[in-house]
Each structure stands twice: as C-alpha cells, then as structure tokens.
Design a protein around this motif. Structure first.
Motif, PDB file in Angstrom:
ATOM      1  N   LYS A   1      51.385 -14.751 -35.663  1.00 18.36           N
ATOM      2  CA  LYS A   1      52.050 -14.010 -36.752  1.00 18.36           C
ATOM      3  C   LYS A   1      53.479 -14.506 -36.848  1.00 18.36           C
ATOM      4  CE  LYS A   1      52.917 -10.339 -33.553  1.00 18.36           C
ATOM      5  NZ  LYS A   1      53.012  -9.182 -32.974  1.00 18.36           N
ATOM      6  N   GLY A   2      54.248 -13.871 -37.706  1.00 21.85           N
ATOM      7  CA  GLY A   2      55.662 -14.222 -37.786  1.00 21.85           C
ATOM      8  C   GLY A   2      55.933 -15.397 -38.702  1.00 21.85           C
ATOM      9  N   ARG A   3      57.153 -15.865 -38.620  1.00 28.13           N
ATOM     10  CA  ARG A   3      57.647 -16.847 -39.584  1.00 28.13           C
ATOM     11  C   ARG A   3      56.938 -18.179 -39.553  1.00 28.13           C
ATOM     12  NH1 ARG A   3      63.449 -15.673 -40.785  1.00 28.13           N
ATOM     13  NH2 ARG A   3      63.797 -13.735 -39.674  1.00 28.13           N
ATOM     14  N   LEU A   4      56.395 -18.553 -38.404  1.00 27.76           N
ATOM     15  CA  LEU A   4      55.819 -19.898 -38.301  1.00 27.76           C
ATOM     16  C   LEU A   4      54.331 -19.928 -38.643  1.00 27.76           C
ATOM     17  CD1 LEU A   4      57.575 -21.119 -35.025  1.00 27.76           C
ATOM     18  CD2 LEU A   4      58.362 -21.303 -37.379  1.00 27.76           C
ATOM     19  N   ASN A   5      53.719 -18.755 -38.711  1.00 29.16           N
ATOM     20  CA  ASN A   5      52.257 -18.665 -38.842  1.00 29.16           C
ATOM     21  C   ASN A   5      51.704 -19.285 -40.133  1.00 29.16           C
ATOM     22  OD1 ASN A   5      50.122 -16.622 -40.254  1.00 29.16           O
ATOM     23  ND2 ASN A   5      49.522 -17.103 -38.178  1.00 29.16           N
TER      24      ASN A   5
ATOM     25  N   THR B   1      55.077 -24.545 -32.117  1.00 29.63           N
ATOM     26  CA  THR B   1      56.027 -23.435 -32.023  1.00 29.63           C
ATOM     27  C   THR B   1      57.433 -23.966 -32.271  1.00 29.63           C
ATOM     28  OG1 THR B   1      56.678 -21.485 -30.742  1.00 29.63           O
ATOM     29  CG2 THR B   1      56.418 -23.523 -29.504  1.00 29.63           C
ATOM     30  N   GLY B   2      58.418 -23.068 -32.220  1.00 25.86           N
ATOM     31  CA  GLY B   2      59.799 -23.475 -32.464  1.00 25.86           C
ATOM     32  C   GLY B   2      60.412 -24.136 -31.232  1.00 25.86           C
ATOM     33  N   LEU B   3      61.305 -25.082 -31.474  1.00 26.83           N
ATOM     34  CA  LEU B   3      61.993 -25.742 -30.351  1.00 26.83           C
ATOM     35  C   LEU B   3      62.875 -24.758 -29.598  1.00 26.83           C
ATOM     36  CD1 LEU B   3      62.884 -29.171 -32.020  1.00 26.83           C
ATOM     37  CD2 LEU B   3      61.057 -28.673 -30.374  1.00 26.83           C
ATOM     38  N   ASP B   4      63.275 -23.666 -30.262  1.00 28.74           N
ATOM     39  CA  ASP B   4      64.033 -22.614 -29.578  1.00 28.74           C
ATOM     40  C   ASP B   4      63.177 -21.983 -28.483  1.00 28.74           C
ATOM     41  OD1 ASP B   4      62.420 -21.697 -31.728  1.00 28.74           O
ATOM     42  OD2 ASP B   4      63.367 -19.739 -31.665  1.00 28.74           O
ATOM     43  N   GLN B   5      61.888 -21.816 -28.782  1.00 27.24           N
ATOM     44  CA  GLN B   5      60.987 -21.222 -27.785  1.00 27.24           C
ATOM     45  C   GLN B   5      60.779 -22.172 -26.614  1.00 27.24           C
ATOM     46  OE1 GLN B   5      60.356 -18.243 -27.954  1.00 27.24           O
ATOM     47  NE2 GLN B   5      60.390 -17.649 -30.095  1.00 27.24           N
TER      48      GLN B   5
ATOM     49  N   GLY C   1      60.731 -24.043 -40.463  1.00 27.44           N
ATOM     50  CA  GLY C   1      61.185 -23.110 -39.419  1.00 27.44           C
ATOM     51  C   GLY C   1      62.547 -23.510 -38.878  1.00 27.44           C
ATOM     52  N   TYR C   2      63.344 -24.136 -39.756  1.00 30.02           N
ATOM     53  CA  TYR C   2      64.674 -24.559 -39.318  1.00 30.02           C
ATOM     54  C   TYR C   2      65.530 -23.337 -38.993  1.00 30.02           C
ATOM     55  CZ  TYR C   2      64.043 -29.403 -40.826  1.00 30.02           C
ATOM     56  OH  TYR C   2      63.626 -30.699 -40.953  1.00 30.02           O
ATOM     57  N   CYS C   3      66.177 -23.372 -37.849  1.00 35.70           N
ATOM     58  CA  CYS C   3      67.134 -22.331 -37.491  1.00 35.70           C
ATOM     59  C   CYS C   3      67.936 -22.852 -36.301  1.00 35.70           C
ATOM     60  CB  CYS C   3      66.427 -21.018 -37.118  1.00 35.70           C
ATOM     61  SG  CYS C   3      65.246 -21.177 -35.776  1.00 35.70           S
ATOM     62  N   HIS C   4      68.951 -22.130 -35.929  1.00 37.02           N
ATOM     63  CA  HIS C   4      69.681 -22.518 -34.719  1.00 37.02           C
ATOM     64  C   HIS C   4      70.057 -21.271 -33.950  1.00 37.02           C
ATOM     65  CE1 HIS C   4      72.713 -22.146 -37.897  1.00 37.02           C
ATOM     66  NE2 HIS C   4      73.560 -21.783 -36.943  1.00 37.02           N
TER      67      HIS C   4
ATOM     68  N   ASP D   1      71.955 -15.306 -31.045  1.00 35.41           N
ATOM     69  CA  ASP D   1      70.756 -14.998 -31.837  1.00 35.41           C
ATOM     70  C   ASP D   1      70.395 -16.168 -32.743  1.00 35.41           C
ATOM     71  OD1 ASP D   1      68.629 -13.461 -32.561  1.00 35.41           O
ATOM     72  OD2 ASP D   1      69.761 -12.054 -33.801  1.00 35.41           O
ATOM     73  N   LEU D   2      69.151 -16.107 -33.291  1.00 32.27           N
ATOM     74  CA  LEU D   2      68.714 -17.154 -34.209  1.00 32.27           C
ATOM     75  C   LEU D   2      69.330 -16.940 -35.583  1.00 32.27           C
ATOM     76  CD1 LEU D   2      64.927 -17.493 -33.394  1.00 32.27           C
ATOM     77  CD2 LEU D   2      66.732 -19.164 -32.956  1.00 32.27           C
ATOM     78  N   VAL D   3      69.763 -18.032 -36.179  1.00 32.62           N
ATOM     79  CA  VAL D   3      70.369 -17.977 -37.507  1.00 32.62           C
ATOM     80  C   VAL D   3      69.674 -19.027 -38.367  1.00 32.62           C
ATOM     81  CG1 VAL D   3      72.519 -18.248 -38.808  1.00 32.62           C
ATOM     82  CG2 VAL D   3      72.609 -17.481 -36.420  1.00 32.62           C
ATOM     83  N   SER D   4      69.297 -18.653 -39.583  1.00 28.90           N
ATOM     84  CA  SER D   4      68.859 -19.721 -40.500  1.00 28.90           C
ATOM     85  C   SER D   4      69.822 -19.792 -41.681  1.00 28.90           C
ATOM     86  CB  SER D   4      67.393 -19.602 -40.905  1.00 28.90           C
ATOM     87  OG  SER D   4      67.073 -18.309 -41.278  1.00 28.90           O
TER      88      SER D   4
ATOM     89  N   ASP E   1      69.488 -26.391 -31.762  1.00 31.32           N
ATOM     90  CA  ASP E   1      68.998 -26.578 -33.139  1.00 31.32           C
ATOM     91  C   ASP E   1      67.491 -26.567 -33.088  1.00 31.32           C
ATOM     92  OD1 ASP E   1      71.204 -26.887 -34.953  1.00 31.32           O
ATOM     93  OD2 ASP E   1      71.739 -28.646 -33.753  1.00 31.32           O
ATOM     94  N   SER E   2      66.869 -25.791 -33.966  1.00 31.21           N
ATOM     95  CA  SER E   2      65.417 -25.627 -33.854  1.00 31.21           C
ATOM     96  C   SER E   2      64.685 -25.871 -35.165  1.00 31.21           C
ATOM     97  CB  SER E   2      65.110 -24.206 -33.369  1.00 31.21           C
ATOM     98  OG  SER E   2      63.726 -24.027 -33.196  1.00 31.21           O
ATOM     99  N   GLN E   3      63.448 -26.281 -35.027  1.00 29.98           N
ATOM    100  CA  GLN E   3      62.470 -26.317 -36.126  1.00 29.98           C
ATOM    101  C   GLN E   3      61.109 -26.249 -35.444  1.00 29.98           C
ATOM    102  OE1 GLN E   3      61.600 -30.316 -37.947  1.00 29.98           O
ATOM    103  NE2 GLN E   3      63.455 -30.945 -36.875  1.00 29.98           N
TER     104      GLN E   3
HETATM  105  P1  AMP Z   1      58.541 -14.737 -35.077  1.00 27.47           P
HETATM  106  O1  AMP Z   1      59.514 -13.973 -34.235  1.00 27.47           O
HETATM  107  O2  AMP Z   1      57.149 -14.697 -34.566  1.00 27.47           O
HETATM  108  O3  AMP Z   1      58.703 -14.472 -36.541  1.00 27.47           O
HETATM  109  O4  AMP Z   1      58.899 -16.298 -34.924  1.00 27.47           O
HETATM  110  C1  AMP Z   1      60.171 -16.622 -34.676  1.00 27.47           C
HETATM  111  C2  AMP Z   1      60.305 -18.106 -34.701  1.00 27.47           C
HETATM  112  O5  AMP Z   1      60.496 -18.528 -36.045  1.00 27.47           O
HETATM  113  C3  AMP Z   1      61.527 -18.505 -33.942  1.00 27.47           C
HETATM  114  O6  AMP Z   1      61.265 -18.711 -32.594  1.00 27.47           O
HETATM  115  C4  AMP Z   1      61.997 -19.713 -34.668  1.00 27.47           C
HETATM  116  O7  AMP Z   1      61.362 -20.863 -34.136  1.00 27.47           O
HETATM  117  C5  AMP Z   1      61.517 -19.514 -36.107  1.00 27.47           C
HETATM  118  N1  AMP Z   1      62.590 -19.088 -37.021  1.00 27.47           N
HETATM  119  C6  AMP Z   1      63.007 -19.784 -38.085  1.00 27.47           C
HETATM  120  N2  AMP Z   1      64.014 -19.170 -38.692  1.00 27.47           N
HETATM  121  C7  AMP Z   1      64.254 -18.026 -38.030  1.00 27.47           C
HETATM  122  C8  AMP Z   1      65.192 -16.951 -38.188  1.00 27.47           C
HETATM  123  N3  AMP Z   1      66.092 -16.910 -39.146  1.00 27.47           N
HETATM  124  N4  AMP Z   1      65.108 -15.931 -37.320  1.00 27.47           N
HETATM  125  C9  AMP Z   1      64.187 -15.911 -36.370  1.00 27.47           C
HETATM  126  N5  AMP Z   1      63.312 -16.917 -36.167  1.00 27.47           N
HETATM  127  C10 AMP Z   1      63.341 -17.966 -36.971  1.00 27.47           C
END
Ligand code: AMP
Length: 286
Positions: free
Chosen positions: A10-14, A69-73, A90-93, A158-161, A179-181
């Motif tokens: 689920k979430g942003r990457l799904n 998954t995200g490079l942040d993870q 899924g670009y964010c930092h 925190d994550l910022v996009s 820096d993540s994607q």
């Molecule tokens: P989820 O918490 O399941 O929605 O997924 C979060 C993942 O989406 C993060 O680990 C990031 O790799 C990515 N992502 C991209 N942009 C954002 C953002 N603005 N905030 C949080 N997560 C983001």
C-alpha cells in the motif's frame, strides 16, 4: 527457478509499481486487490505484497530474491543491497527541519543534546554521529512535523517531496540526509536467478525509457531529405521508406522525446510534410 519479488502492499509506491510491472509484461491477473501473494500468470515469478519498509530486510534475509522500495527504506534498514535499477518515481529526500522561528539555520547550528523526532532513527543517528553531534533521537511512527509544537522534540528528520507539508507546519528545511526514489533492490544478482532478475529489470527499464518517447511518422518531400536528420535524429537516424506510387514523398519514421513532439511536428510541417502521426511506444530496448 521461481523468483520472489517484493512489492509495497500500500502507500505511495504501490500503484506505480504495479503499473510498471504490468507494462513490463508481468501479468498479475485480476488486480492484486487485498491479496498478499500473486503468482505471475506468464512467468516463473511470485509477487509478495509487503510493507515498503520491510522489503530491504526480507531481501537481506533471503525471503525475497528482489524487491521494489524507496532508497530511504534501504538506508534506514542499514543493509547493504545492490540497486539494480532506479525507477524514477517516489522522489523524496530525508531532511532535517526546524521550526520557522528557530535561530538554527544549518546542521552546524544544532546545539548538542537537541531532541530530534523521526521515524528514521537509524539514518538519523548515523547522520548526527558522522557530524560529531550528540543529539537525542526520539522515535515516532508518523506525524513528526507536529513534534516540535507539542514539545516532544526540538527538530525533526522527515521525508520531503514538494515541501508543502513542512510549510503548512511552519517548518524550514536545513539539510538533507538521503536522496530517495523507488528502486529495484537485490542482495546479489548471481547465477540462474540473477539472469532471470536481469531480464525482468531490463523489461522494466524498457518501459521507463519508452514512456518518455513517442514514435512519429510523416510523409516528407523527397527533396527535403537533407534536413530531415536535423528535425528527427531518431535513435540512430530516422528510418526512410519509399511510398508505393509516390516518388515525390518518402515516409519518415523516428523515435522522438515526448517533450519535443510539438516542435518536431511544427518543423515537419514547415518543410511540407504530410500525414504526420504519433504513437505511444510500449517498450524501448537499446
Ligand atoms: P508509504 O509510507 O507506504 O506511503 O511509503 C512511503 C515511501 O514512499 C517512502 O519510504 C518513500 O520511499 C516514498 N515517498 C515518496 N515521497 C514521499 C513523501 N513525500 N512522504 C513520504 N514518503 C514518500
């Protein structure tokens, strides 16, 4: 040999992950819905829907062969995995942010002993250790932005996009940790499984490359052939074909960057091209 692929459940990457896999020819059947596991219809591949944050660990422990998954993870997990492909979404930092009214405007300004709220404690601890700063990391599972205002912390990581959430919460970014994607990660791409994985990765790559391109076709006056290469360079020059029963025109086919299509059409018209049409490209393999 059956490969196991981890995909965020689920979430942003799904959504985009499923779209990319589907376009890459991995048939997940009737839409994954709430299922946790799907056997791809047309390949020796099992897709596991798990939390984005668990994917690096599952790969490192061998429960998954590879995952998206995200490079942040990945950074937060601390595991050393191989990045097979950046997926360009899924670009964010991961950033340090401070309340607007704080005098702190750089990492160096952060006083020793400050409290930093974050859901990325490992990256945060490593970051401040590398700067030689002794801070206290307060682990939260979300809504870090509110922590300085309710007195739980002084600053946050925190994550910022776009930055709009920080702004809304009157926070200012002062430094970046990661820096993540989204990316395709594995432990090692070796042996038969490595070859299978590379095949899937190449399919995904061909989809990403094709999404930025269009295929353009036009009938161009034969006497303008000398300039056509400047208008549509294509991948290795445009394809030029004779048109049956029409010696004054040739058919020109080429791949162009989507952002340039408008200009290319205008340029083609200016040299008298007719029957200009563009189509989507599903995949582009170099
Ligand atoms: P989820 O918490 O399941 O929605 O997924 C979060 C993942 O989406 C993060 O680990 C990031 O790799 C990515 N992502 C991209 N942009 C954002 C953002 N603005 N905030 C949080 N997560 C983001």
């Amino acid at each position: 040999m059956t490969l196991r692929l981890g995909v965020p459940n689920k979430g942003r990457l799904n959504e985009r992950t499923i779209e990319l896999l589907t376009k890459a020819g991995i048939d997940l059947g009737e839409g994954p819905g709430r299922r946790l596991y799907v056997k791809a219809q047309n390949q020796d591949l099992e897709v596991m829907f798990v939390r984005a944050q668990d994917i690096p660990e599952f790969i490192a422990k061998g429960a998954l062969d590879f995952g998206i998954t995200g490079l942040d993870q990945l950074a937060e997990s601390g595991y050393e995995l191989t990045n097979l492909l950046n997926l360009e979404f899924g670009y964010c930092h991961l950033a340090v942010a401070v309340p607007e009214e704080s005098p702190v405007r750089s990492i160096d300004d952060i006083p020793e002993g400050s409290r930093i709220a974050t859901s990325f404690p490992n990256v945060t601890r490593r970051f401040f250790e590398s700067k030689g700063k002794d801070v206290s990391v307060i682990v939260v599972s979300g809504a870090a932005e509110i922590m300085p205002y309710i007195g739980v912390s002084d600053y946050i990581v925190d994550l910022v996009s776009t930055g709009s959430t920080l702004k809304m919460n009157r926070l200012v970014e002062i430094g970046t940790l990661v820096d993540s994607q989204a990316a395709v990660l594995t432990l090692k791409a070796e042996g038969e499984k490595g070859v299978q994985m590379q095949g899937i990765v190449e399919s995904i790559r061909s989809v990403i490359v094709a999404e930025d391109k269009k295929y353009i076709m036009a009938n161009v006056p034969r006497d303008k052939l000398d300039v056509i290469g400047d208008i549509v360079p294509g991948l290795d020059g445009p394809t030029i074909l004779d048109i049956a029963g029409n010696s004054a025109f040739v058919a020109v086919h080429a791949v162009v960057d989507s952002v340039k299509v408008y200009q290319v059409i205008a340029d083609l018209k200016s040299i008298g091209a007719k029957g200009i049409l563009t189509t989507q490209i599903e995949r582009l393999v170099d």
